[in-house]
Design an enzyme around this catalytic site. Structure first.
Site, short mmCIF file in Angstrom:
data_model
loop_
_atom_site.label_atom_id
_atom_site.label_comp_id
_atom_site.label_asym_id
_atom_site.label_seq_id
_atom_site.Cartn_x
_atom_site.Cartn_y
_atom_site.Cartn_z
N ASP A 84 -5.89 -5.87 -15.61
CA ASP A 84 -6.63 -6.99 -16.20
C ASP A 84 -5.98 -8.36 -16.02
O ASP A 84 -6.48 -9.34 -16.57
CB ASP A 84 -6.92 -6.77 -17.70
CG ASP A 84 -8.13 -5.88 -17.92
OD1 ASP A 84 -8.87 -5.66 -16.93
OD2 ASP A 84 -8.33 -5.41 -19.04
N LYS B 1 -5.99 -9.07 -10.50
CA LYS B 1 -5.68 -8.72 -9.11
C LYS B 1 -6.94 -8.66 -8.25
O LYS B 1 -6.98 -9.22 -7.15
CB LYS B 1 -4.97 -7.36 -9.05
CG LYS B 1 -3.64 -7.34 -9.78
CD LYS B 1 -2.98 -5.96 -9.72
CE LYS B 1 -3.72 -4.89 -10.49
NZ LYS B 1 -3.76 -5.14 -11.94
N THR B 2 -7.96 -7.98 -8.76
CA THR B 2 -9.17 -7.81 -7.95
C THR B 2 -9.93 -9.12 -7.83
O THR B 2 -10.43 -9.47 -6.75
CB THR B 2 -10.05 -6.70 -8.56
OG1 THR B 2 -9.25 -5.51 -8.65
CG2 THR B 2 -11.27 -6.42 -7.71
N HIS C 228 -3.96 1.63 -12.25
CA HIS C 228 -2.51 1.75 -12.35
C HIS C 228 -1.97 3.05 -11.72
O HIS C 228 -0.99 3.02 -10.98
CB HIS C 228 -2.07 1.66 -13.80
CG HIS C 228 -0.59 1.82 -13.95
ND1 HIS C 228 0.30 0.94 -13.39
CD2 HIS C 228 0.15 2.79 -14.53
CE1 HIS C 228 1.53 1.34 -13.65
NE2 HIS C 228 1.46 2.46 -14.34
#
Ligand code: GDP
Ligand code: MG
Length: 392
Positions: free
Chosen positions: A21, A24-25, A84
């Protein structure tokens, strides 16, 4: 027919890492958007990055978690891990091939457990250069709150220094993936600044082009009417259509009949490239993730090795109790996941936070060599990170 891949710029592999959260994306999508506006990438929206690779496996295309783009000076393959657990596995598999990493830290939250764990793993698997994206900078008001962002930056630099990254000299760029994705010019510029930092701070790594070809298999796909395809990043050497190869683990020797990178056919691929190889006459079930495709006779797999291992502390997501001789965790070596027995010799036990030497006997043979990094996992968590010191 498809356009062939033309190698015009040096190719590097990078990826985003950091706590869930922290963005990164979103940042990955933003990078492709900013560069797409210049024709140096294809925009890959958030929901195309953030899903399981299997769902997107179409044709001979590589794992969707990889996106590609170009800056003025370089061609990048960028990997964004979906979660993760995948992340930790990929750090020692796909990501072990990272030439550099973008550590994404939310300026609102600062360092979180997975931030620390990813930095530690990156160090362990030989990622030598990290650039920090201090993300969500839009959500931190100018003025008083920048003091908090300064503190987060300081904390990140300390974490990097503690892990041997020379935190004082690491570029830390304040960005907003979200606002850049929305087209806000201030934050679009922050993405440019981040990419500049990556271009200049992450050096072009040495590629072992003259070594015998080796590719750890990440994924196996079937293309109806064409055969079995393996994907992965080439660790060393080069490969051409028509080359003979062997698949270690599968005991198969065959010929490469097709070669692609990001859906584009190529004549020759080399160390550092993410590729898909079409293999002649190999049944789908014969090859798995974890197998190794190599020049025939060039590697001898083994089961025993000595290693130096860091046992993660509980704070880093590791165990709360010590491990001792006879412990049988999973070893993540390249793309393989193999059970192994550890022998701590006279040390007998290793406590969380200790660095120890150990002998390991794996459940099956894999190609090993001094310097190879690996992770040790147990029940879904990483308990150790190590380096092979001696084989046999
Ligand atoms: P990941 O788990 O690290 O891949 O994080 P995501 O990219 O999925 O983002 C997590 C959440 O943070 C989402 O709700 C995003 O919209 C939000 N987010 C990501 N980047 C930013 C940013 O730059 N600013 C703000 N305000 N929110 C962001
Ligand atoms: Mg994500």
């Amino acid at each position: 027919s498809k356009t062939a891949y033309v190698r015009t710029k040096p190719h590097l592999n990078i990826g985003t890492m950091g706590h869930v959260d922290h963005g990164k994306t979103t940042l990955t999508a933003a990078i492709t958007k900013v560069l797409a506006e210049r024709g140096a990438s294809t925009f890959v929206p958030f929901d195309r990055i953030d899903r399981a690779p299997e769902e997107a496996a179409r044709g001979i295309t590589i794992n969707i978690a990889h996106v590609e783009y170009e800056t003025d000076t370089r061609h990048y393959a960028h990997v964004d891990m979906p979660g993760h657990a995948d992340y930790v596995k990929n750090m020692v598999t796909g990501a072990a091939q990272l030439d550099g990493a973008i550590l994404v830290v939310s300026a609102l939250d600062g360092i979180m457990p997975q931030t620390a764990e990813h930095v530690l793993l990156a160090r362990q698997v030989g990622v030598d250069h990290i650039v920090v994206a201090l993300n969500k900078a839009d959500a931190v008001d100018d003025g008083e709150d920048t003091v908090l962002t300064d503190l987060v930056e300081l904390e990140v630099r300390e974490l990097l220094t503690a892990n041997g990254y020379g935190g004082d000299s690491v570029p830390v760029v304040r960005v907003s993936g979200l606002k850049a994705l929305e087209g806000d010019p201030r934050w679009t510029a922050s993405i440019d600044a981040l990419l500049d930092a990556v271009d200049t701070y992450v050096p072009m790594p040495e590629r072992y082009l003259d070594a015998p070809f080796l590719l750890p298999v990440e994924n196996v796909l079937t293309i109806t009417g064409r055969g079995t395809v393996v994907t992965g990043a080439i660790e060393r050497g080069t490969v051409r259509v028509g080359d003979r190869i062997e698949v270690l683990g599968a005991a198969v020797e065959t010929v490469v009949t097709g070669l692609e990178t990001f859906g584009k056919p190529m004549e020759e691929a080399q160390a550092g490239d993410s590729v898909a190889l079409l293999l002649r006459g190999v049944p789908r079930d014969a090859v798995r993730r974890g197998h190794i495709v190599a020049a025939p006779g060039s590697v001898v797999p083994s089961r025993r090795f000595s290693a130096q291992v860091y046992v993660l502390s509980a704070r880093e997501g590791g165990r709360t109790t010590a491990v001792s001789t006879g412990y049988r965790p999973q070893f993540y070596i390249r793309t393989a996941d193999v059970v192994g027995d550890i022998d701590l010799g006279e040390t007998e036990i290793a406590r969380p936070g200790d660095t120890v030497t150990m002998s390991v006997e794996l459940g099956r043979e894999v190609p090993l060599e001094p310097g190879l990094g690996f992770a040790i996992r147990e029940g879904g968590r990483t308990v150790g990170a190590g380096t092979v010191t001696e084989v046999g």
